[in-house]
Design a protein around this motif. Structure first.
Motif, PDB file in Angstrom:
ATOM      1  N   SER A  45       0.820  -1.213   0.000  1.00  0.00           N
ATOM      2  CA  SER A  45       0.000   0.000   0.000  1.00  0.00           C
ATOM      3  C   SER A  45       0.853   1.262   0.000  1.00  0.00           C
ATOM      4  O   SER A  45       0.531   2.236  -0.662  1.00  0.00           O
ATOM      5  CB  SER A  45      -0.910   0.029   1.225  1.00  0.00           C
ATOM      6  N   LEU A  46       1.945   1.226   0.788  1.00  0.00           N
ATOM      7  CA  LEU A  46       2.790   2.417   0.912  1.00  0.00           C
ATOM      8  C   LEU A  46       3.832   2.491  -0.190  1.00  0.00           C
ATOM      9  O   LEU A  46       4.569   3.470  -0.289  1.00  0.00           O
ATOM     10  CB  LEU A  46       3.513   2.413   2.272  1.00  0.00           C
TER      11      LEU A  46
ATOM     12  N   ARG B 224     -10.885  -6.175   7.476  1.00  0.00           N
ATOM     13  CA  ARG B 224      -9.930  -5.076   7.496  1.00  0.00           C
ATOM     14  C   ARG B 224     -10.253  -4.151   6.328  1.00  0.00           C
ATOM     15  O   ARG B 224     -10.394  -4.588   5.187  1.00  0.00           O
ATOM     16  CB  ARG B 224      -8.492  -5.572   7.382  1.00  0.00           C
ATOM     17  N   THR B 226      -9.003  -0.955   4.140  1.00  0.00           N
ATOM     18  CA  THR B 226      -7.764  -0.243   3.839  1.00  0.00           C
ATOM     19  C   THR B 226      -8.008   0.792   2.755  1.00  0.00           C
ATOM     20  O   THR B 226      -8.616   0.490   1.726  1.00  0.00           O
ATOM     21  CB  THR B 226      -6.674  -1.228   3.346  1.00  0.00           C
ATOM     22  N   ASP B 228      -5.717   3.151   0.359  1.00  0.00           N
ATOM     23  CA  ASP B 228      -4.357   3.493  -0.064  1.00  0.00           C
ATOM     24  C   ASP B 228      -4.438   4.091  -1.464  1.00  0.00           C
ATOM     25  O   ASP B 228      -5.536   4.195  -2.021  1.00  0.00           O
ATOM     26  CB  ASP B 228      -3.444   2.253   0.015  1.00  0.00           C
ATOM     27  N   GLN B 233     -10.014  -1.161  -0.178  1.00  0.00           N
ATOM     28  CA  GLN B 233     -10.122  -2.628  -0.149  1.00  0.00           C
ATOM     29  C   GLN B 233     -10.706  -3.064   1.183  1.00  0.00           C
ATOM     30  O   GLN B 233     -10.369  -2.530   2.234  1.00  0.00           O
ATOM     31  CB  GLN B 233      -8.742  -3.298  -0.277  1.00  0.00           C
ATOM     32  N   ARG B 235     -11.370  -6.709   3.305  1.00  0.00           N
ATOM     33  CA  ARG B 235     -11.032  -8.139   3.280  1.00  0.00           C
ATOM     34  C   ARG B 235     -11.511  -8.820   4.535  1.00  0.00           C
ATOM     35  O   ARG B 235     -11.263  -8.343   5.633  1.00  0.00           O
ATOM     36  CB  ARG B 235      -9.516  -8.282   3.184  1.00  0.00           C
TER      37      ARG B 235
END
Lengths: 122, 328
Positions: A45-46, B224, B226, B228, B233, B235
């Motif tokens: 992601s980073l 989770r 996320t 980014d 996302q 999951r």
């Protein structure tokens, strides 16, 4: 939790990562027992190397803030919040001492700010 | 070929087709067995498998007709759906239920062909399994056959202020959502009741349902979320189910307050058929703030998560970056 990295800063990325996590614990955003993202997913992601993330996580483990377990991943320890509070208290004390020292030398708050900004990683 | 307006006639006809065909075929088949079957026919079995309820062939035929009519009514409702997803859900549910009931009725009645006395036939677990398999197949065909269209996304309120991000900065927002007490209690009760039934009736295959419930719940016990640079996302803890919303497909980001029971009728990966979030779907593990995303294909995805505001702000920042706009 929000993790922010800036490769243009002079502070190494793994230290920025650790600082992001410590900040999250300090603000209560990250709670004791909470599971952090997996190293591989976070690195993807980073857009950083997975070793960077692992190094950051390991640093936090050495400081007693994270528990790293195979299969379970990185979990915030129970004493992490107190640990960080203690660190903040130490910072507050240090700031108080700096203010005293500045006052003795007739420096204004503005002068002190300039001094603080000079040494800050940028 | 997808149009932007709902192809109502085509949609209704396609949706009605399976319940209609299933009903007609079942009626024809059932009545063709008239001379082979005992009178009355066994139509209900008790715990232990012995037949304890009987019905005339005409009665069964009426049952098929009524079930067929209900299925057709659901299909007509599908033809009036606001979103393609709702149309597919209604069409699939209607078709699947009609086929399941018809198959079950035909199989259990067919087992009595050639018998003089209906009481001799005992219930077999295979009847239910075959019925379920047929029902699922019917639902699948309906879902695939139903035409789709480019739905206009539901009106969205003003988006959140984008998180201010430096041009060299990279940020990731990650959060874990766990099932709420209410949702977990409902599933735990369902599992307990199923297991008790299994022991009391000694129909051991029922434990398979309990096992399935546990598995599905475990997969969604915690998720989770996320955000980014690539998008959003979500999951499940077992890796599935998962939702990926690439930033280039996102048309709007907002936060909404979700009441699980009122807006989505329950907990889990839900679909809202009515209410203020009608047409939306997503992970609703408990009530609370949620990130809502609309996409280019007209979908509205809702994910309940604590501190949805920060996640939404970051996602908005990435969306603006993608479209070339500058963050406010």
């Amino acid at each position: 939790m929000l993790i922010r990295l800036d490769p243009s800063l002079s502070l190494p990325l793994y230290e920025q990562l650790a600082a992001s996590v410590r900040a999250g614990i300090a603000s209560g955003e990250i709670e004791a027992g909470e599971k952090l993202p997996g190293a591989r997913e976070l690195a993807a992601s980073l857009a950083v190397n997975v070793h960077t993330v692992l190094r950051g996580y390991n640093l936090l483990r050495e400081e007693g803030l994270l528990d790293l377990r195979r299969g379970r991943g990185a979990v915030v320890t129970g004493q992490a919040p107190q640990s960080i509070s203690a660190e903040r208290a130490r910072l507050a004390t240090a700031v108080g001492a700096a203010q005293d020292a500045a006052r003795r030398l007739g420096l204004t708050a503005e002068d002190l700010s300039v001094l603080i900004r000079k040494g800050y990683p940028s | 070929m997808t149009t932007t307006t709902r192809p109502t006639v085509r949609l209704t006809v396609t949706a009605v087709l399976i319940p209609l065909l299933a009903t007609v075929a079942s009626l024809v088949l059932l009545l063709s067995w008239r001379d082979d079957l005992p009178d009355p026919v066994a139509s209900h079995w008790g715990l232990g498998g012995a037949a304890d309820g009987f019905s005339s062939l005409t009665g069964l035929a009426w049952l098929l007709a009524v079930v067929g009519l209900v299925g057709i009514a659901v299909a007509v409702a599908a033809g009036r759906s606001g979103t393609p997803a709702l149309a597919r859900t209604l069409a699939g549910t209607g078709a699947g239920t009609v086929v399941f009931i018809d198959a079950l009725l035909l199989i259990s009645t067919g087992a009595q062909r050639g018998l003089a006395d209906a009481a001799g036939v005992s219930f077999s677990a295979w009847w239910i399994l075959s019925g379920v398999a047929a029902g699922l197949a019917g639902a699948l065909v309906a879902v695939i056959a139903v035409p789709s269209w480019q739905a206009t996304p539901a009106a969205v309120g003003p988006g959140p202020d984008a998180l201010p991000l430096g041009s060299t900065e990279r940020a990731v927002w990650s959060a874990v959502v766990s099932s709420g007490r209410a949702g977990t209690a409902v599933v735990a009760t369902a599992v307990a009741v199923t297991l008790i039934l299994t022991v009391v009736t000694r129909m051991w295959w029922l434990s398979a349902i309990a096992a399935l419930l546990v598995l599905v719940t475990a997969a969604m016990l915690s998720i989770r979320v996320t955000v980014d640079p690539s998008g959003l996302q979500v999951r499940g803890r077992l890796g599935w189910p998962r939702t990926t919303l690439p930033v280039e497909q996102i048309t709007s980001v907002s936060t909404v307050q979700v009441r699980a029971l009122r807006d989505f009728g329950g907990w889990g990966y839900r679909f809202a058929a009515t209410g203020p979030l009608k047409g939306s779907r997503g992970f609703v593990l408990h009530s609370g703030p949620a990130i809502r995303v609309t996409t280019v294909d007209g979908r509205s995805e809702v994910t309940v998560v604590e501190d949805a505001a920060t996640g939404a702000a970051l996602l908005e920042a990435y969306r603006l970056r993608q479209t070339g706009g500058t963050a406010r």
